[in-house]
Write an enzyme that holds these catalytic residues in place. Structure first.
Site, mmCIF file in Angstrom:
data_model
loop_
_atom_site.group_PDB
_atom_site.id
_atom_site.type_symbol
_atom_site.label_atom_id
_atom_site.label_comp_id
_atom_site.label_asym_id
_atom_site.label_seq_id
_atom_site.Cartn_x
_atom_site.Cartn_y
_atom_site.Cartn_z
ATOM 1 N N LYS A 116 0.824 -1.224 0.000
ATOM 2 C CA LYS A 116 0.000 0.000 0.000
ATOM 3 C C LYS A 116 0.853 1.267 0.000
ATOM 4 O O LYS A 116 0.426 2.299 -0.531
ATOM 5 C CB LYS A 116 -0.958 0.001 1.197
ATOM 6 C CG LYS A 116 -1.810 -1.275 1.340
ATOM 7 C CD LYS A 116 -2.630 -1.581 0.115
ATOM 8 C CE LYS A 116 -3.213 -2.985 0.157
ATOM 9 N NZ LYS A 116 -3.807 -3.427 -1.103
ATOM 10 N N LYS A 201 -3.978 11.136 7.587
ATOM 11 C CA LYS A 201 -5.034 11.919 8.221
ATOM 12 C C LYS A 201 -6.295 11.052 8.191
ATOM 13 O O LYS A 201 -6.606 10.443 7.171
ATOM 14 C CB LYS A 201 -5.235 13.210 7.411
ATOM 15 C CG LYS A 201 -6.450 14.003 7.787
ATOM 16 C CD LYS A 201 -6.115 15.038 8.825
ATOM 17 C CE LYS A 201 -7.379 15.712 9.352
ATOM 18 N NZ LYS A 201 -7.216 16.133 10.761
ATOM 19 N N HIS A 208 -17.031 5.812 0.015
ATOM 20 C CA HIS A 208 -16.070 4.957 -0.695
ATOM 21 C C HIS A 208 -16.481 4.916 -2.157
ATOM 22 O O HIS A 208 -17.500 4.312 -2.501
ATOM 23 C CB HIS A 208 -16.067 3.548 -0.094
ATOM 24 C CG HIS A 208 -15.127 2.614 -0.768
ATOM 25 N ND1 HIS A 208 -15.103 1.268 -0.539
ATOM 26 C CD2 HIS A 208 -14.167 2.840 -1.682
ATOM 27 C CE1 HIS A 208 -14.172 0.711 -1.283
ATOM 28 N NE2 HIS A 208 -13.593 1.644 -1.990
ATOM 29 N N LYS A 237 -18.611 -5.217 1.806
ATOM 30 C CA LYS A 237 -19.603 -4.425 1.080
ATOM 31 C C LYS A 237 -20.939 -5.163 1.094
ATOM 32 O O LYS A 237 -20.979 -6.398 1.037
ATOM 33 C CB LYS A 237 -19.140 -4.204 -0.364
ATOM 34 C CG LYS A 237 -17.909 -3.297 -0.427
ATOM 35 C CD LYS A 237 -17.300 -3.268 -1.812
ATOM 36 C CE LYS A 237 -15.996 -2.479 -1.762
ATOM 37 N NZ LYS A 237 -15.182 -2.716 -2.964
ATOM 38 N N GLU A 275 -9.494 2.880 -5.865
ATOM 39 C CA GLU A 275 -10.398 3.208 -4.753
ATOM 40 C C GLU A 275 -10.074 4.570 -4.164
ATOM 41 O O GLU A 275 -8.898 4.863 -3.897
ATOM 42 C CB GLU A 275 -10.251 2.185 -3.616
ATOM 43 C CG GLU A 275 -10.677 0.787 -3.968
ATOM 44 C CD GLU A 275 -10.698 -0.121 -2.728
ATOM 45 O OE1 GLU A 275 -11.261 -1.209 -2.836
ATOM 46 O OE2 GLU A 275 -10.158 0.263 -1.673
ATOM 47 N N GLU A 287 -6.401 2.826 -2.306
ATOM 48 C CA GLU A 287 -5.822 1.558 -2.761
ATOM 49 C C GLU A 287 -6.202 1.298 -4.204
ATOM 50 O O GLU A 287 -7.171 1.873 -4.698
ATOM 51 C CB GLU A 287 -6.385 0.376 -1.925
ATOM 52 C CG GLU A 287 -5.832 0.279 -0.533
ATOM 53 C CD GLU A 287 -6.595 -0.702 0.359
ATOM 54 O OE1 GLU A 287 -7.175 -1.672 -0.153
ATOM 55 O OE2 GLU A 287 -6.603 -0.475 1.580
ATOM 56 N N ASN A 289 -7.168 -2.095 -6.574
ATOM 57 C CA ASN A 289 -7.414 -3.535 -6.649
ATOM 58 C C ASN A 289 -7.084 -4.018 -8.048
ATOM 59 O O ASN A 289 -7.516 -3.412 -9.029
ATOM 60 C CB ASN A 289 -8.873 -3.857 -6.346
ATOM 61 C CG ASN A 289 -9.243 -3.439 -4.944
ATOM 62 O OD1 ASN A 289 -8.475 -3.634 -4.010
ATOM 63 N ND2 ASN A 289 -10.404 -2.841 -4.790
ATOM 64 N N ARG A 291 -7.937 -6.918 -9.419
ATOM 65 C CA ARG A 291 -8.787 -8.058 -9.795
ATOM 66 C C ARG A 291 -10.122 -7.556 -10.367
ATOM 67 O O ARG A 291 -10.450 -6.374 -10.245
ATOM 68 C CB ARG A 291 -9.089 -8.896 -8.557
ATOM 69 C CG ARG A 291 -9.859 -8.091 -7.515
ATOM 70 C CD ARG A 291 -10.307 -8.911 -6.322
ATOM 71 N NE ARG A 291 -11.164 -8.123 -5.446
ATOM 72 C CZ ARG A 291 -10.728 -7.263 -4.537
ATOM 73 N NH1 ARG A 291 -9.433 -7.058 -4.376
ATOM 74 N NH2 ARG A 291 -11.590 -6.593 -3.794
HETATM 75 C C1 MV4 Z 1 -9.310 5.313 5.672
HETATM 76 C C2 MV4 Z 1 -10.439 5.783 6.389
HETATM 77 C C3 MV4 Z 1 -10.418 7.080 6.846
HETATM 78 N N1 MV4 Z 1 -9.340 7.859 6.627
HETATM 79 N N2 MV4 Z 1 -8.272 6.125 5.470
HETATM 80 C C4 MV4 Z 1 -10.651 0.766 5.482
HETATM 81 C C5 MV4 Z 1 -10.071 -0.366 4.728
HETATM 82 C C6 MV4 Z 1 -9.041 0.183 3.830
HETATM 83 N N3 MV4 Z 1 -9.277 -0.310 2.518
HETATM 84 C C7 MV4 Z 1 -9.141 1.651 3.921
HETATM 85 N N4 MV4 Z 1 -10.082 1.947 4.956
HETATM 86 C C8 MV4 Z 1 -10.260 3.199 5.426
HETATM 87 N N5 MV4 Z 1 -9.248 4.067 5.199
HETATM 88 C C9 MV4 Z 1 -8.283 7.366 5.949
HETATM 89 N N6 MV4 Z 1 -7.224 8.144 5.751
HETATM 90 C C10 MV4 Z 1 -11.518 4.909 6.591
HETATM 91 C C11 MV4 Z 1 -11.424 3.607 6.103
HETATM 92 C C12 MV4 Z 1 -12.592 2.791 6.297
HETATM 93 C C13 MV4 Z 1 -13.346 2.352 5.206
HETATM 94 C C14 MV4 Z 1 -12.992 2.650 3.893
HETATM 95 C C15 MV4 Z 1 -13.738 2.211 2.844
HETATM 96 C C16 MV4 Z 1 -14.894 1.470 3.073
HETATM 97 C C17 MV4 Z 1 -15.252 1.171 4.329
HETATM 98 C C18 MV4 Z 1 -14.502 1.597 5.423
HETATM 99 C C19 MV4 Z 1 -14.897 1.305 6.728
HETATM 100 C C20 MV4 Z 1 -14.148 1.717 7.773
HETATM 101 C C21 MV4 Z 1 -12.992 2.471 7.571
#
Ligand code: MV4
Length: 447
Positions: A116, A201, A208, A237, A275, A287, A289, A291
């Site tokens: 990442k 931060k 999302h 999801k 994403e 991120e 993905n 796939r």
């Molecule tokens: C974050 C965030 C808030 N701020 N990054 C969760 C899994 C990973 N793929 C990234 N995630 C998050 N990153 C920052 N800087 C909140 C999450 C997060 C989240 C992101 C996407 C979909 C669902 C989520 C549920 C909880 C936290």
């Protein structure tokens, strides 16, 4: 073009890949564990090979067994679906060493995006906005405190090998930061065998939003718009939609242009998803993905493009079948993940499906390997199908979705269908007014 493709997966996605192959005149090989002898993907495929016992580590993740299955059947290419070996760079390399085509990106791109920190640095160089945070990894408390001083609190400590939320800790103040770091380090080490951490931060109530991309080996790279995947519970999801109810045309054009420009420099091959978190009108990469994703049908619904067919064409060295200018977006699509789980407790509910009837009609698609008399094995994830509904606008889509949920019959096991019926009646959902924590808050009320 390939004559025979081996599908290294099970369930609805194995069927999905089989259907694309069938339409292209490609023979399919299903693989299955001893627990999946009666599975629909095995019945539909032209040939099948048993690759091991029920535990995925011994069957769907068993690379030597999969290579043997290719050699026995003469399959020239492997489609990994999602999950299992779909983002395993080593698997892609081993296939290549055996002159078998991996239907997916290069091993190098899988590896890059699996790290990442490296992924974030790579896309940042290409002009994609990222969440403010550490430049690379953080090791010491002092270093972490300095980063947080820059970004302001709250901050989020993340694992470099993470994804899916594991090894992630929020620190709301300097006092909380050392504890968050050590907790994240321990969790990351246990989950991934890698305790490399980085910091960002913390965004408190983002959406999302992910952008579907496709690139071929002839220098073409396009985007297919966004999906809103904010409705989730414990990083799983639950429902996805396209287009996002949160974006106006200007924001959509902005993210499309940013992604298109970056894709030209990335040298990516195949389908992928970039994403973002979206908050206060700003996009922040989190991120990529590498796939095909579970929710790809919502993009297929609004673009009319068969993403699996494109994956196969691209892997065979052909050009993708369309240009960016030819992509047109039409209407609105929503996918509901039908899981064999209790709709309030989310407890898995494997067992015999005693009765089964799927909805149909205009704009309704069901991707599922379930049938009346099918016994859902307890060894795998609980997704038994997906209901994807398309309408000319979001309102029509919601009307059709409500009707489709009422028509759907799955008896003998618990499913998430009742949850979706509740959701349809919720004004904030109806208005598209939700964020990544909204569903968990809704469930507290509903339970
Ligand atoms: C974050 C965030 C808030 N701020 N990054 C969760 C899994 C990973 N793929 C990234 N995630 C998050 N990153 C920052 N800087 C909140 C999450 C997060 C989240 C992101 C996407 C979909 C669902 C989520 C549920 C909880 C936290």
């Amino acid at each position: 073009m390939f004559e025979k493709v081996l599908i290294a997966n099970r369930g609805e996605i194995a069927l999905r890949v089989h259907r694309a192959c069938q339409e292209m005149g490609i023979k399919t090989v299903a693989v299955h564990s001893t627990a999946d002898e009666d599975a629909m993907h095995v019945r539909l495929a032209d040939e099948s090979v048993c690759i091991g016992p029920p535990q995925a580590s011994e069957s769907y993740l068993n690379i030597p067994a999969l290579i043997s299955a290719c050699e026995i059947t003469g399959a020239e290419a492997v489609h990994p679906g999602y999950g299992f070996l779909s983002e395993n760079a080593r698997f892609a390399e081993i296939l290549t060493e055996h002159d078998i085509t991996f239907i997916g990106p290069t091993a190098d791109h899988i590896r890059l995006m699996g790290d990442k920190i490296a992924a974030k640095a790579a896309v940042k160089r290409l002009g994609i906005p990222v969440v403010p945070g550490s430049e690379g990894g953080v090791t010491t408390d002092a270093q972490a405190l300095a980063v947080a001083e820059e970004t302001g609190y709250p901050v989020l400590v993340k694992a470099a090998s993470g994804g899916g939320g594991r090894g992630m800790k929020v620190a709301r103040s300097a006092a909380e930061l050392p504890g968050a770091l050590s907790a994240a380090r321990t969790e990351a080490k246990a989950a991934f065998g890698d305790d490399t951490l980085y910091m960002e931060k913390y965004l408190s109530q983002p959406r999302h939003i992910e952008v579907q991309v496709v690139a071929d080996s002839h220098g073409h790279a396009v985007h297919l718009g966004e999906r809103d995947c904010s409705l989730q519970r414990r990083h799983q999801k639950v429902l996805e939609e396209a287009p996002s109810p949160a974006l106006n045309d200007a924001a959509r054009a902005e993210i499309g242009a940013i992604v298109s420009k970056a894709m030209k420099g990335l040298g990516y091959l195949g389908v992928g998803t970039i994403e973002f978190l979206y908050e206060n009108g700003e996009f922040f990469f989190i991120e990529m993905n590498t796939r095909l994703q579970v929710e790809h049908p919502v993009t297929e619904a609004i673009t009319g493009i068969d993403l699996v067919r494109e994956q196969i064409r691209i892997a065979a060295g052909l050009e993708m079948s369309f240009t960016q200018e030819e992509v047109t977006f039409s209407g609105h699509a929503i996918e509901c993940r039908i899981n064999a789980e209790h709709s309030q407790t989310f407890m898995p509910s494997p067992g015999l499906i005693t009765d089964y009837h799927t909805p149909g009609g205009l704009g309704v698609r069901v991707d599922s390997g379930a049938y009346a008399g099918y016994r859902i094995p307890p060894y795998y994830d609980s997704l038994i199908g997906k209901l994807i509904v398309h309408g000319r606008n979001r309102n029509e889509c919601l009307m059709r979705l409500r009707r489709s949920l009422d028509e759907f019959v799955v008896d003998g096991v618990d499913t998430t269908i009742p949850l979706f019926k509740e959701l349809m009646a919720e004004p904030e959902f109806q208005n598209g007014d939700y964020h990544i924590h909204w569903l968990e808050q809704f469930l507290e009320k509903y339970n």
